[in-house]
Enzyme design. Structure first.
Site, PDB file in Angstrom:
ATOM      1  CG  ASP A 150       4.925   3.260   1.758  1.00  0.00           C
ATOM      2  OD1 ASP A 150       5.461   4.168   2.728  1.00  0.00           O
ATOM      3  OD2 ASP A 150       4.648   3.373   0.645  1.00  0.00           O
ATOM      4  CE  LYS A 188      -1.422   5.221   7.853  1.00  0.00           C
ATOM      5  NZ  LYS A 188      -0.429   5.150   6.362  1.00  0.00           N
ATOM      6  CG  PHE A 216      -1.619   0.912   1.036  1.00  0.00           C
ATOM      7  CD1 PHE A 216      -2.650   1.586   0.168  1.00  0.00           C
ATOM      8  CD2 PHE A 216      -1.623   2.331   2.105  1.00  0.00           C
ATOM      9  CE1 PHE A 216      -4.170   2.349   0.405  1.00  0.00           C
ATOM     10  CE2 PHE A 216      -2.342   3.307   2.105  1.00  0.00           C
ATOM     11  CZ  PHE A 216      -3.576   3.514   1.217  1.00  0.00           C
TER      12      PHE A 216
HETATM   13  C1  LIG Z   1      -0.506   5.469   4.856  1.00  0.00           C
HETATM   14  C2  LIG Z   1       0.203   4.504   3.802  1.00  0.00           C
HETATM   15  C3  LIG Z   1       0.104   5.706   3.178  1.00  0.00           C
HETATM   16  C4  LIG Z   1      -0.360   6.317   2.449  1.00  0.00           C
HETATM   17  O1  LIG Z   1      -0.951   8.012   3.522  1.00  0.00           O
HETATM   18  P1  LIG Z   1      -1.295   8.784   3.666  1.00  0.00           P
HETATM   19  O2  LIG Z   1      -0.708   9.979   4.358  1.00  0.00           O
HETATM   20  O3  LIG Z   1      -2.326   8.613   3.424  1.00  0.00           O
HETATM   21  O4  LIG Z   1      -1.245   9.183   2.294  1.00  0.00           O
HETATM   22  C5  LIG Z   1       1.628   5.538   2.473  1.00  0.00           C
HETATM   23  N1  LIG Z   1       2.134   4.630   2.492  1.00  0.00           N
HETATM   24  C6  LIG Z   1       2.001   3.244   3.604  1.00  0.00           C
HETATM   25  C7  LIG Z   1       2.733   2.327   3.974  1.00  0.00           C
HETATM   26  C8  LIG Z   1       1.357   3.975   4.392  1.00  0.00           C
HETATM   27  O5  LIG Z   1       0.830   2.993   5.905  1.00  0.00           O
END
Ligand SMILES: *Cc1c(COP(=O)(O)O)cnc(C)c1O
Length: 402
Positions: free
Chosen positions: A226, A255, A141
């Site tokens: 990420d 986050k 994700f």
């Molecule tokens: C939450 C998340 C995102 C997206 O972040 P947003 O601030 O909602 O755009 C991207 N990568 C990972 C691994 C996430 O957990």
């Protein structure tokens, strides 16, 4: 249900807010530490932390003070000028990681957008113009923008949004051979979460990140991590890659970076970030004084109070407690996975029902993947609070087992 202060909020949401979210019938209005309260004054124990965001707990005094003071001094000026808290935050992030430079934006998706753009730019400048493709993982994700839903290895986020972006190839997570076979002269980067979050708290085998690093080095392509969910102390290190022996070329954070104040960041080495010259990328709000002051307070508090080290001990306690529940309720819990205070429990009963039953008992938890219960409490959670989380879960598991 009687007349309650929350009903007006529910009605307004229903009438005027876009229906993109399936919400629980709770309106949270106040928080302190690991506790939050709803509009009717009911107290909840928060073992989710706004989806791995409020790592310092709700309304941490140092972060609140930083926001308050900065709001009094200067909120926004644009990146046409130097911004003191942004410069200090960049230094603090580099001091805690492999990075030489930081680009600021406002969310995880935007940080990943920036990483995708930087990787393509690197391909264009260094590898040859056809080297623009990025390898990502099944069940990954990476966000909800057009580029990041394309990068995401899950069909459900893509439905109805064709045409998607060109240039992504997908391989199974935790499978080095698949990456090796997919890399070609058209590849510029591999993008991966060190632990998959939304995919179900999936921890790769030891040596996976090292193996990816080796492939990237051999092929001259970039390794992008990420760490939007795994970063800022969540797994017991400042960034999760620091459990391994490798360093990435690019890392994305968001986050927990602002403990709830929106901010995102791309961290990179000088070797790579130099392809992001003046005019190549930008964000109006990125790293603005208010967001940067909040995030700087977060990083300095983590450093000063040794909170990240706590996440290891608390995480071990939570993990052991869940494993005990797995043995006590074998018809409910299948497997426990995680690292630090990023913990998931694969369930044999529908996770949605368990999350709802927890809420009714005053415990906030989440779900991820197909049927995984997700626990990402604030890193400041106490031993007593962990015990309380576990005993509420035991009550719920005992109920659903009937
Ligand atoms: C939450 C998340 C995102 C997206 O972040 P947003 O601030 O909602 O755009 C991207 N990568 C990972 C691994 C996430 O957990």
């Amino acid at each position: 249900m009687g007349i309650s202060a929350a009903n007006e909020i529910f009605d307004l949401t229903e009438a005027f807010v876009a229906p993109t979210y399936r919400r629980f019938p709770v309106a949270l209005v106040r928080g302190k530490g690991v506790k939050v309260w709803d509009a009717d004054g009911r107290e909840y124990l928060d073992a989710l932390a706004g989806i791995a965001v409020c790592n310092l707990g709700h309304c941490h005094p140092a972060v609140t003070a930083a926001i308050r003071e900065q709001a009094d001094r200067l909120v926004h000026v644009s990146n046409l000028y130097h911004i003191e808290p942004q410069a200090r935050l960049a230094e603090a992030l580099c001091r805690n990681s492999f990075a030489d430079k930081v680009f600021f934006c406002n969310s995880g998706a935007e940080a990943n957008e920036a990483a995708i753009k930087l990787a393509r730019r690197y391909g264009h400048e260094v590898l040859g113009d056809e080297a623009k493709r990025i390898i990502t993982m099944h069940q990954s994700f990476h966000g909800r923008t057009m580029a990041t839903i394309t990068a995401t290895g899950q069909q459900k986020v893509k439905v109805g949004y064709n045409p998607l972006l060109e240039g992504f190839d997908y391989v199974p997570f935790n499978d080095l051979k698949a990456v090796r076979e997919m890399v070609s002269a058209r590849t510029c980067a591999v993008l991966v979460e060190p632990i998959q979050g939304e995919g179900g708290i999936v921890v790769p085998d030891d040596g996976y990140l090292e193996g990816l690093r080796q492939i990237c080095d051999e092929k001259g392509i970039l390794l992008i991590l990420d760490e939007v969910q795994t970063g800022i102390g969540r797994t017991g290190r400042f960034f999760a890659y620091q459990h391994s022996s490798i360093e990435p070329d690019i890392l994305t954070s968001a986050k927990a970076l602002g403990n709830g104040f929106p901010i995102g960041a791309l961290l990179a080495t000088d070797r790579v970030i130099k392809y992001f010259g003046p005019g190549s990328h930008a964000s109006t709000f990125g790293g603005n004084p208010l967001a940067s002051a909040a995030a700087l307070a977060v990083v300095e508090t983590l450093e000063r109070e040794g909170i990240i080290a706590r996440a290891i001990g608390c995480g071990a306690r939570l993990y052991a407690g869940l494993d005990e529940l797995r043995r006590r309720f074998p018809a409910v819990v299948a497997e426990i996975r995680g690292r630090g205070l990023m913990v998931g429990a694969d369930l044999k009963v529908p996770v949605a029902g368990v999350v709802g039953a927890c809420l009714e008992r005053g415990l906030l938890v989440g779900s991820a993947g197909d049927n995984t219960l997700r626990l990402t409490p604030p890193l400041i959670i106490s031993e007593d609070e962990i015990t309380a989380v576990l005993s509420l879960l035991a009550e719920v598991f005992s109920d659903v087992e009937q």
